[in-house]
Design a protein around this motif. Structure first.
Motif, PDB file in Angstrom:
ATOM      1  N   THR A   1      46.764  77.513 -47.850  1.00  0.00           N
ATOM      2  CA  THR A   1      46.616  76.253 -48.593  1.00  0.00           C
ATOM      3  C   THR A   1      45.647  75.292 -47.906  1.00  0.00           C
ATOM      4  O   THR A   1      45.255  74.296 -48.509  1.00  0.00           O
ATOM      5  N   GLY A   2      45.293  75.562 -46.652  1.00  0.00           N
ATOM      6  CA  GLY A   2      44.382  74.679 -45.928  1.00  0.00           C
ATOM      7  C   GLY A   2      45.090  73.593 -45.138  1.00  0.00           C
ATOM      8  O   GLY A   2      44.445  72.726 -44.565  1.00  0.00           O
ATOM      9  N   GLU A   3      46.420  73.622 -45.118  1.00  0.00           N
ATOM     10  CA  GLU A   3      47.142  72.630 -44.317  1.00  0.00           C
ATOM     11  C   GLU A   3      46.928  72.871 -42.824  1.00  0.00           C
ATOM     12  O   GLU A   3      47.034  71.958 -42.023  1.00  0.00           O
ATOM     13  N   LEU A   4      46.643  74.129 -42.482  1.00  0.00           N
ATOM     14  CA  LEU A   4      46.273  74.476 -41.103  1.00  0.00           C
ATOM     15  C   LEU A   4      44.951  75.225 -41.168  1.00  0.00           C
ATOM     16  O   LEU A   4      44.737  76.007 -42.100  1.00  0.00           O
TER      17      LEU A   4
ATOM     18  N   GLY B   1      38.997  84.163 -38.314  1.00  0.00           N
ATOM     19  CA  GLY B   1      39.242  84.925 -39.534  1.00  0.00           C
ATOM     20  C   GLY B   1      38.859  84.151 -40.773  1.00  0.00           C
ATOM     21  O   GLY B   1      38.382  83.015 -40.687  1.00  0.00           O
ATOM     22  N   SER B   2      39.042  84.770 -41.936  1.00  0.00           N
ATOM     23  CA  SER B   2      38.594  84.140 -43.171  1.00  0.00           C
ATOM     24  C   SER B   2      39.573  84.361 -44.321  1.00  0.00           C
ATOM     25  O   SER B   2      40.379  85.286 -44.305  1.00  0.00           O
ATOM     26  N   VAL B   3      39.477  83.461 -45.290  1.00  0.00           N
ATOM     27  CA  VAL B   3      40.271  83.549 -46.519  1.00  0.00           C
ATOM     28  C   VAL B   3      39.314  83.434 -47.697  1.00  0.00           C
ATOM     29  O   VAL B   3      38.476  82.525 -47.742  1.00  0.00           O
TER      30      VAL B   3
ATOM     31  N   ARG C   1      35.316  83.700 -53.375  1.00  0.00           N
ATOM     32  CA  ARG C   1      34.746  82.507 -52.740  1.00  0.00           C
ATOM     33  C   ARG C   1      35.381  82.320 -51.361  1.00  0.00           C
ATOM     34  O   ARG C   1      36.609  82.384 -51.233  1.00  0.00           O
ATOM     35  N   ASP C   2      34.554  82.097 -50.359  1.00  0.00           N
ATOM     36  CA  ASP C   2      35.087  81.851 -49.019  1.00  0.00           C
ATOM     37  C   ASP C   2      35.664  80.435 -48.976  1.00  0.00           C
ATOM     38  O   ASP C   2      34.923  79.450 -49.091  1.00  0.00           O
ATOM     39  N   ILE C   3      36.981  80.332 -48.828  1.00  0.00           N
ATOM     40  CA  ILE C   3      37.637  79.017 -48.831  1.00  0.00           C
ATOM     41  C   ILE C   3      38.169  78.643 -47.444  1.00  0.00           C
ATOM     42  O   ILE C   3      38.932  77.684 -47.313  1.00  0.00           O
ATOM     43  N   THR C   4      37.755  79.392 -46.434  1.00  0.00           N
ATOM     44  CA  THR C   4      38.303  79.197 -45.086  1.00  0.00           C
ATOM     45  C   THR C   4      38.230  77.744 -44.622  1.00  0.00           C
ATOM     46  O   THR C   4      39.142  77.261 -43.957  1.00  0.00           O
ATOM     47  N   ARG C   5      37.146  77.058 -44.980  1.00  0.00           N
ATOM     48  CA  ARG C   5      36.983  75.669 -44.520  1.00  0.00           C
ATOM     49  C   ARG C   5      37.217  74.648 -45.643  1.00  0.00           C
ATOM     50  O   ARG C   5      36.960  73.464 -45.464  1.00  0.00           O
ATOM     51  N   ALA C   6      37.682  75.083 -46.779  1.00  0.00           N
ATOM     52  CA  ALA C   6      37.892  74.164 -47.907  1.00  0.00           C
ATOM     53  C   ALA C   6      39.116  73.286 -47.662  1.00  0.00           C
ATOM     54  O   ALA C   6      40.037  73.671 -46.948  1.00  0.00           O
ATOM     55  N   THR C   7      39.119  72.111 -48.277  1.00  0.00           N
ATOM     56  CA  THR C   7      40.276  71.213 -48.155  1.00  0.00           C
ATOM     57  C   THR C   7      41.404  71.709 -49.065  1.00  0.00           C
ATOM     58  O   THR C   7      41.182  72.497 -49.981  1.00  0.00           O
ATOM     59  N   THR C   8      42.600  71.200 -48.807  1.00  0.00           N
ATOM     60  CA  THR C   8      43.743  71.573 -49.650  1.00  0.00           C
ATOM     61  C   THR C   8      43.482  71.159 -51.099  1.00  0.00           C
ATOM     62  O   THR C   8      43.851  71.869 -52.033  1.00  0.00           O
ATOM     63  N   TRP C   9      42.826  70.007 -51.243  1.00  0.00           N
ATOM     64  CA  TRP C   9      42.559  69.511 -52.588  1.00  0.00           C
ATOM     65  C   TRP C   9      41.592  70.447 -53.336  1.00  0.00           C
ATOM     66  O   TRP C   9      41.806  70.784 -54.505  1.00  0.00           O
TER      67      TRP C   9
ATOM     68  N   LEU D   1      44.998  77.205 -56.523  1.00  0.00           N
ATOM     69  CA  LEU D   1      46.065  77.543 -55.576  1.00  0.00           C
ATOM     70  C   LEU D   1      47.131  76.450 -55.587  1.00  0.00           C
ATOM     71  O   LEU D   1      46.820  75.282 -55.342  1.00  0.00           O
ATOM     72  N   ALA D   2      48.368  76.812 -55.858  1.00  0.00           N
ATOM     73  CA  ALA D   2      49.458  75.832 -55.842  1.00  0.00           C
ATOM     74  C   ALA D   2      50.575  76.339 -54.947  1.00  0.00           C
ATOM     75  O   ALA D   2      50.754  77.533 -54.767  1.00  0.00           O
ATOM     76  N   ARG D   3      51.326  75.391 -54.437  1.00  0.00           N
ATOM     77  CA  ARG D   3      52.420  75.759 -53.552  1.00  0.00           C
ATOM     78  C   ARG D   3      53.672  74.992 -53.934  1.00  0.00           C
ATOM     79  O   ARG D   3      53.618  73.803 -54.208  1.00  0.00           O
TER      80      ARG D   3
END
Ligand SMILES: Nc1ncnc2c1ncn2[C@@H]1O[C@H](COP(=O)(O)OP(=O)(O)OP(=O)(O)O)[C@@H](O)[C@H]1O
Ligand SMILES: [Mg+2]
Length: 250
Positions: free
Chosen positions: A54-57, A62-64, A69-77, A84-86
Motif C-alpha cells: 500500500t506504500g505505508e512502508l 526490491g520492487s512492486v 506499472r512500477d509503483i515501488t515509490r508511489a504514494t499511498t494515495w 489498490l484498497a485496504r
C-alpha cells in the motif's frame, strides 16, 4: 507465470527494521481476479508485506508492480487511485457518523483527497447499495459506534469497496469475531465480484481454505511455499512451521 499475466508482481522485496529482516527477498505474482491468501506464523512479515504494497512502508530493496506499472515509490494515495484498497485491522470509521455517511464519504473521496464533506444524493444511494452488499441493509442510519464489532468490520468492508478497487487487501478480517460473525464475513467476502483481486492475511484456516484460490506461506520474511490450497495443506515444511500448530478443521 508470464509477467504480463500478473496484476501484482512483487520482486525480491526486502524490508528491515534495525536488525530484523521483516521481509527477506519476497517474490510473488498475483493474477487479476485471483484470491490469494498469505499465511504464516506471528512475525512472519505478512502485515509488513501489506504495508509495502500500500506504500505505508517503503521497501529496503526490491520492487512492486501493479498492472505492469512500477509503483515501488508511489504514494499511498496514487496507489489507491490506481485501484489498490485496504481494509484496516484498526478501526478507521467516523464513530458518530451513520453507516451511510461513512460509506458516502469514501465514495466522495474518490473524487479527490480533499473532497471530504458534503455528500450528494448519488453518493448516499451508492452507499446504501454497498451497505446491502455487505449485509448491512436496515442499518444505514445507525451510527458507526452503535454497530457490533462484526457489523463494524462489514462497514469497513463497504468503505473499502466504495473506492471501487481492483485489488482489495484484507488483513485478518475475522480478528476478534465470534464464530457466527466469522462465518458471515467469510461468506460476504466469498460473494464479492469475482473480477476483484483479493489478498487476504488470515490465521483462521477454515476462512483461508474457504476463500483462497492460491496460498503463499511466509516464514521469517521469506516465501517458503506458494501453491494451490491442496498443495499447501500437504506441504511438509508448511506443516512444520505453521499449519501443524494452527487450528485446522476439514
Ligand atoms: N514498525 C516496525 N518497527 C519495528 N519492527 C517491526 C515493525 N513492523 C514489524 N516489525 C517486525 O517485523 C517482523 C514482521 O512483523 P509483521 O507485523 O509483518 O508480522 P505478521 O506476519 O503480520 O505477524 P502477525 O501474524 O502477528 O500479525 C516482526 O519481527 C515485527 O516485530
Ligand atoms: Mg500482522
Amino acid at each position: 507465470m508470464g509477467a504480463s499475466a500478473a496484476l501484482i508482481e512483487v520482486h525480491d522485496l526486502t524490508r528491515t527494521f534495525g536488525g530484523v529482516r521483516a521481509l527477506d527477498g519476497v517474490t510473488l505474482a498475483v493474477r487479476a481476479g485471483e484470491r490469494r491468501a498469505v499465511i504464516g506464523p506471528n512475525g512472519a512479515g505478512k502485515t509488513t508485506l501489506f504495508n509495502v504494497l500500500t506504500g505505508e512502508l517503503s521497501p529496503t530493496a526490491g520492487s512492486v508492480r501493479l498492472a505492469g506499472r512500477d509503483i515501488t515509490r508511489a504514494t499511498t494515495w496514487q496507489r489507491a487511485r490506481w485501484g489498490l484498497a485496504r481494509m484496516y485491522q484498526r478501526n478507521e470509521l467516523f464513530a458518530p457518523l451513520s453507516a451511510r455517511e461513512n460509506v458516502a464519504l469514501a465514495v466522495a473521496s474518490r473524487a479527490g483527497p480533499y473532497r471530504l464533506f458534503g455528500s450528494s444524493g448519488a453518493e448516499s444511494k451508492m452507499a446504501d447499495e454497498l451497505l446491502a452488499k455487505v449485509g448491512l441493509a436496515g442499518r444505514e442510519s445507525s451510527a458507526a459506534r452503535a454497530l457490533s464489532h462484526g457489523e463494524r468490520r462489514q462497514l469497513e468492508l463497504a468503505v473499502s469497496l466504495a473506492q471501487g478497487p481492483e485489488v482489495l487487501l484484507l488483513d485478518e478480517p475475522t480478528a476478534g469475531m465470534s464464530p457466527a460473525e466469522t462465518a458471515r464475513i467469510t461468506e460476504l467476502i466469498a460473494s464479492l465480484d469475482r473480477a476483484l483481486t483479493i489478498l487476504i492475511v488470515e490465521h483462521d484456516m477454515d476462512v483461508v481454505f474457504r476463500l483462497a484460490d492460491r496460498i503463499s506461506v511466509l516464514h521469517e520474511g521469506r516465501v517458503i511455499a506458494d501453491g494451490a490450497p491442496g498443495q499447501i495443506r500437504g506441504d511438509v515444511r508448511v506443516n512444520e512451521v505453521y499449519l501443524g500448530k494452527a487450528v485446522t478443521v476439514g
